[in-house]
Structure formats: C-alpha cells, structure tokens
Design a protein around this motif. Structure first.
Motif, PDB file in Angstrom:
ATOM      1  N   ASN A  72       0.982  -1.309  -0.031  1.00 56.63           N
ATOM      2  CA  ASN A  72      -0.008  -0.137  -0.059  1.00 56.63           C
ATOM      3  C   ASN A  72       0.983   1.225   0.017  1.00 56.63           C
ATOM      4  O   ASN A  72       1.981   1.156   0.418  1.00 56.63           O
ATOM      5  N   SER A  74       0.735   5.603   0.482  1.00 60.69           N
ATOM      6  CA  SER A  74      -0.186   6.692   0.845  1.00 60.69           C
ATOM      7  C   SER A  74       0.806   8.125   1.003  1.00 60.69           C
ATOM      8  O   SER A  74       1.948   8.298   0.603  1.00 60.69           O
ATOM      9  N   SER A  78      -3.548   9.489   5.527  1.00 62.95           N
ATOM     10  CA  SER A  78      -4.818   9.254   4.690  1.00 62.95           C
ATOM     11  C   SER A  78      -5.302  10.265   3.800  1.00 62.95           C
ATOM     12  O   SER A  78      -6.360   9.732   2.959  1.00 62.95           O
ATOM     13  N   PHE A  81      -4.674   7.721  -0.418  1.00 63.30           N
ATOM     14  CA  PHE A  81      -4.348   6.222  -0.150  1.00 63.30           C
ATOM     15  C   PHE A  81      -4.267   5.272  -1.204  1.00 63.30           C
ATOM     16  O   PHE A  81      -5.545   5.236  -1.870  1.00 63.30           O
ATOM     17  N   LYS A  82      -3.397   4.323  -1.852  1.00 69.91           N
ATOM     18  CA  LYS A  82      -3.626   3.404  -2.678  1.00 69.91           C
ATOM     19  C   LYS A  82      -3.543   2.050  -1.975  1.00 69.91           C
ATOM     20  O   LYS A  82      -2.449   1.685  -1.442  1.00 69.91           O
ATOM     21  N   ASP A  83      -4.793   1.362  -2.041  1.00 77.48           N
ATOM     22  CA  ASP A  83      -4.882   0.042  -1.474  1.00 77.48           C
ATOM     23  C   ASP A  83      -4.480  -0.959  -2.713  1.00 77.48           C
ATOM     24  O   ASP A  83      -5.087  -1.309  -3.892  1.00 77.48           O
ATOM     25  N   THR A  94      -7.810   5.170   4.927  1.00 75.53           N
ATOM     26  CA  THR A  94      -6.827   4.279   4.630  1.00 75.53           C
ATOM     27  C   THR A  94      -7.540   2.928   4.443  1.00 75.53           C
ATOM     28  O   THR A  94      -6.945   1.901   4.052  1.00 75.53           O
TER      29      THR A  94
END
Length: 185
Positions: A72, A74, A78, A81-83, A94
């Motif tokens: 992940n 960021s 938050s 945020f990239k999951d 997040t």
C-alpha cells in the motif's frame, strides 16, 4: 596521491569531515548509481530533488512518476491512499469502503463532506461534467452498443443503519426504449 577520502580495506569510502565534500559536480556527474541495499540521501534542507536542482518540498519530482508494487502507498497518512491488494483509492481514508467494481472512496469526519466540480470559464458551453459511461464490453476502451433498458449509472443516497449502509434514495439513468444507435440515445 593526496585525497580527502578515507579508503579502508573493505573498500568503504568516507569523507574525513561530515557534510563537506561532493561526489561529482554539475559538469562532472556520475552516470549511474547502483546499490544493493538501501540508499539514504540527507540534505541540509531535508529535501530531495529528482531532475530538480533546488527542491521546494521534501520530495520534488520534475516529470512523470509512478508508485507500483504489492504494498500500500499513501501521501500524508490518509490524504491519498492506494490499496495495492484491491487496487482501490481512498481520499481521507486508509480503508476504502467500496462495493465491487468501485475504485474511489472520499471520506471525511467533518460536519460536511463531498466532492465539488468547478469550472472557471467565460465560454458558455464549458461547464463542470459528471459523466456515467457504459459499454457492453469487458475490455476497457472497446465500445459495444448498450441496449434499451440498460443502466448507464446510479446516484445513491445511503444512511447508516443496523451497522451497515442502507439505500435511502436512488436515481438511475436507463437507456430509453426503442432502437439504440449512435445518434439516438
């Protein structure tokens, strides 16, 4: 050979005085840097520039950049945020709370939240757009005609109830009845 470098048997090269010497110069640059482990860049200002000689922030990049990998990522906790596991994006969270197929969650704990589309133009037809697009093809960028009754998009009003989100209001955009063609939608 006179040098301002300390050479050791293990081939470590260190300066005699901290934060005093340069490795290369503007007109005598090293071409590539290869490291097997970590690279640590410490500057007086604490900033690093990539293709920037005077960075204005902690990391200042001139040109395109990408964030990839299986972890992940960021920006500022938050804020963005990239999951990486689910390929989703959260703004203000997040833990993007998304249904299957959705990719962006904008969250806030303020008294109001949402998204604003603004257009600043003196030309009449230039206005903010929020578009729903649907092609009946699973390949991105490939167009296949939609049919009468197909859904083009949905706007939902949802409230929290019973530990889950519940639909309260629904506006759905459906393709009308009749013959669907490139000119009659």
């Amino acid at each position: 050979l006179q040098t301002d470098l300390n050479l050791t048997e293990a081939l470590s090269i260190t300066p005699k005085t901290d934060n005093t010497y340069n490795l290369g110069a503007a007109s005598f640059r090293w071409r590539d840097l290869f490291v097997a482990r970590n690279a640590y860049l410490a500057t007086v200002s604490g900033s690093v520039g990539i293709a920037v000689t005077a960075p204005e922030s902690t990391l200042d990049v001139s040109g395109n950049f990408s964030v990839s990998g299986s972890t992940n990522s960021s920006i500022d906790g938050s804020t963005f945020f990239k999951d990486a596991t689910n390929n989703n994006v959260g703004i203000g969270t997040t833990s993007p709370d998304l249904r299957v197929g959705q990719k962006l969650d904008i969250a806030t704990s303020a008294n109001y939240g949402g998204m604003t589309l603004s257009t600043w133009s003196a030309t009449a037809p230039h206005a903010s757009h929020f578009e729903f697009k649907h092609s009946k093809n699973n390949t991105i960028g490939t167009h296949t005609d939609v049919a009468a009754g197909d859904s083009l998009g949905v706007i939902l009003g949802r409230g929290s109830g019973g530990g889950a989100w519940r639909d309260a209001t629904r506006i759905e955009f459906l393709v009308g009845t009749g013959t669907v063609s490139a000119t009659s939608m």
